[in-house]
Design a protein around this motif. Structure first.
Motif, short mmCIF file in Angstrom:
data_model
loop_
_atom_site.label_atom_id
_atom_site.label_comp_id
_atom_site.label_asym_id
_atom_site.label_seq_id
_atom_site.Cartn_x
_atom_site.Cartn_y
_atom_site.Cartn_z
N GLY A 159 29.84 56.94 -17.25
CA GLY A 159 29.48 57.56 -15.97
C GLY A 159 29.94 59.01 -15.92
N HIS A 160 31.18 59.27 -16.32
CA HIS A 160 31.66 60.66 -16.32
C HIS A 160 30.76 61.54 -17.18
N ILE A 161 30.36 61.03 -18.33
CA ILE A 161 29.49 61.81 -19.22
C ILE A 161 28.16 62.09 -18.51
N ALA A 162 27.63 61.05 -17.81
CA ALA A 162 26.35 61.19 -17.12
C ALA A 162 26.39 62.22 -15.99
N ALA A 163 27.60 62.55 -15.50
CA ALA A 163 27.72 63.58 -14.45
C ALA A 163 27.06 64.88 -14.91
N TYR A 223 22.58 69.28 -15.03
CA TYR A 223 21.58 69.97 -15.87
C TYR A 223 20.34 69.08 -16.02
N PRO A 224 19.30 69.32 -15.23
CA PRO A 224 18.12 68.45 -15.27
C PRO A 224 17.48 68.34 -16.65
N ASP A 225 17.69 69.35 -17.49
CA ASP A 225 17.04 69.33 -18.81
C ASP A 225 17.93 68.73 -19.90
N LEU A 226 19.17 68.41 -19.59
CA LEU A 226 20.09 67.95 -20.65
C LEU A 226 19.74 66.55 -21.13
N GLU A 227 19.61 66.42 -22.44
CA GLU A 227 19.32 65.12 -23.04
C GLU A 227 20.22 64.92 -24.25
N PRO A 228 20.56 63.66 -24.59
CA PRO A 228 21.29 63.43 -25.83
C PRO A 228 20.37 63.76 -27.02
N PRO A 229 20.88 64.01 -28.20
CA PRO A 229 22.30 63.90 -28.57
C PRO A 229 23.08 65.17 -28.26
N PHE A 230 24.38 64.98 -28.01
CA PHE A 230 25.30 66.11 -27.88
C PHE A 230 26.72 65.57 -28.05
N VAL A 231 27.66 66.50 -28.14
CA VAL A 231 29.07 66.11 -28.24
C VAL A 231 29.69 66.30 -26.86
N CYS A 232 30.54 65.37 -26.44
CA CYS A 232 31.16 65.49 -25.12
C CYS A 232 32.67 65.30 -25.21
N LEU A 233 33.40 66.21 -24.58
CA LEU A 233 34.84 66.06 -24.43
C LEU A 233 35.10 65.37 -23.10
N PRO A 280 30.14 69.41 -15.49
CA PRO A 280 29.59 68.93 -14.23
C PRO A 280 29.87 69.89 -13.07
N ASP A 281 28.97 69.93 -12.09
CA ASP A 281 29.26 70.60 -10.82
C ASP A 281 30.58 70.03 -10.31
N MET A 282 31.32 70.84 -9.56
CA MET A 282 32.65 70.39 -9.11
C MET A 282 32.61 69.03 -8.40
N ARG A 283 31.55 68.79 -7.61
CA ARG A 283 31.54 67.53 -6.83
C ARG A 283 31.34 66.30 -7.71
N PHE A 284 30.94 66.51 -8.98
CA PHE A 284 30.75 65.37 -9.87
C PHE A 284 31.88 65.24 -10.90
N CYS A 285 32.91 66.10 -10.82
CA CYS A 285 33.98 66.08 -11.85
C CYS A 285 34.89 64.87 -11.71
N THR A 286 35.46 64.69 -10.51
CA THR A 286 36.37 63.55 -10.33
C THR A 286 35.54 62.33 -9.92
N ASP A 287 36.21 61.19 -9.76
CA ASP A 287 35.49 59.93 -9.59
C ASP A 287 34.50 59.95 -8.42
N ASN A 288 33.29 59.53 -8.69
CA ASN A 288 32.23 59.48 -7.68
C ASN A 288 31.22 58.43 -8.12
N ALA A 289 30.32 58.06 -7.22
CA ALA A 289 29.38 56.99 -7.56
C ALA A 289 28.02 57.52 -8.01
N ALA A 290 27.76 58.83 -7.80
CA ALA A 290 26.47 59.38 -8.25
C ALA A 290 26.39 59.28 -9.78
N MET A 291 27.51 59.57 -10.44
CA MET A 291 27.52 59.51 -11.92
C MET A 291 27.31 58.07 -12.40
N ILE A 292 27.79 57.10 -11.63
CA ILE A 292 27.64 55.69 -12.01
C ILE A 292 26.17 55.27 -11.83
#
Ligand code: KG4
Ligand code: ZN
Length: 356
Positions: A133-137, A142-152, A314-326
């Motif tokens: 979920g955090h990765i999906a934030a 970014y509406p155009d972002l698609e895998p593959p990519f590396v994520c920290l 992520p935009d700041m509102r999606f950085c910490t725990d939230n349900a939009a990313m889930i």
């Protein structure tokens, strides 16, 4: 007809795009959250009840208090998300809920509530990994972002470098050997006498400090491995403060905070940019609560620019725990045919699997 048969019409409408409204529910730690998305990336509403003021009294999250607070709040939080999206439960096409990792009692509240709603409304349910979920934030940002990519991924409980092979396929290519980055922020903050959660407090204090005042380094981080270690950096801070106290010296706490923050940001940046280069990835994304840290965001942006890598965070509102990313991650899981049954069980410690 059993529940999964009764869900079939809704699942068909979801898969065909006729009704892609998805309700996300998150209760893995100290935030009770719900969100409504249309499709995978359009956020119609977000509601969050944070328990931070209560846990602050104890210097960290108290699991039993967290579970009770989720139980008290979840109904109102879900209602608020539905109301501010201008929809009712009968309009929702599917439900996504965090089922791992996290505090088991806390997860149980969200999973049970989500099951009840899905059962009552005859709509499909999917259990989502919180880290995915955090990765999906990043997809929400970014509406155009698609895998593959590396994520920290740098959160309170986890620090990973992940190869995001596809929306639902992850490979761990680096991890912390000890403390997670957020955990190190929280522990260093406590030593500095700051409130929980420590990350934002250290960031605030560090603004008027000198990041070059002290050198906190962990020899392990200078090696070639993609893994990192934060326990040494945190212990160096604790020892510095302790020794100064014993000698009666007064340290500039802002300098300590700024130097600590710099050491963590340097390590995360160096390791993740190098991993992205090794992977020949054109994108490096950042995720998890520590992604809210502006020094880390700036360091990563600079290093990615220097190396010709696109940096996403992520935009700041999606950085910490939230349900939009889930909900976003749940959308992509449902799209690929993953549906959970009413036997969905939360699990406290499940990391992103190597592979699927
Ligand atoms: O992802 P998250 O909200 O919850 C977990 O899944 O663990 O992350 C919480 C962590 C905490 O350790 C908190 O101190 C850290 O993220 N954090 C930050 C900042 N905001 C939150 N760390 C550094 N700088 C920040 N601005
Ligand atoms: Zn989290």
């Amino acid at each position: 007809m059993n529940w999964s048969e009764r869900c079939e019409p809704a699942l068909k409408r979801f898969m065909s795009g006729e009704n892609e409204l998805i309700l996300g529910i998150e209760s893995s730690c100290d935030e009770t959250a719900a969100a409504v998305l249309s499709g995978g990336r359009k956020v119609l509403s977000m509601a969050v009840h944070t328990q931070i003021p209560v846990h602050r009294l104890y210097g960290g999250v108290v699991p039993e208090i967290a579970s009770r607070s989720h139980t008290e709040r979840i109904g109102a939080v879900v209602d608020e998300a539905l109301k501010s999206a201008g929809v009712g439960l009968n309009d929702i096409g599917a439900i996504a809920v965090t089922c791992t990792p996290g505090l088991i009692g806390a997860l149980l509240v969200g999973v049970s509530y989500a099951k009840g709603l899905a059962y009552a409304a005859n709509i499909p349910l999917v259990g989502v990994n919180h880290i995915a979920g955090h990765i999906a934030a990043n997809y929400l940002t970014y509406p155009d972002l698609e895998p593959p990519f590396v994520c920290l991924v740098a959160s309170g409980g986890h620090s990973h470098i992940v190869r995001v092979v596809d929306y639902n396929r992850f490979e761990l290519i680096g991890r912390t050997r000890d403390d997670a980055a957020g955990e190190a922020f929280d522990k260093a903050a406590r030593a500095l006498g700051l409130l929980y959660p420590g990350g934002p407090e250290i960031e605030k204090l560090a603004k008027c400090g000198n990041p070059n005042a002290f050198r906190f380094h962990a020899p392990f981080n200078e090696g070639e491995s993609n893994d990192f270690s934060f326990s040494g950096i945190k212990t160096a801070v604790v020892n510095l403060l302790h020794n100064a106290e014993q000698k009666g010296e007064v340290l500039n706490k802002a300098d300590v905070a700024a130097s600590f923050q710099r050491a963590v940001a340097d390590t995360l940046t160096m390791k993740s940019v190098r991993a992205a280069l090794r992977e020949k990835s054109s994108v490096l994304a950042l995720a998890g609560g520590v992604s809210a840290n502006s020094v880390l965001r700036t360091r990563l942006q600079t290093e990615c620019d220097r190396n010709g890598i696109r940096f996403c965070r992520p935009d700041m509102r999606f950085c910490t725990d939230n349900a939009a990313m889930i909900a976003c991650q749940g959308y992509y899981m449902l799209r690929s045919g993953e549906v959970s049954g009413l036997d969905l069980n939360p699990s406290a410690a499940e990391f992103l699997s190597e592979g699927r």
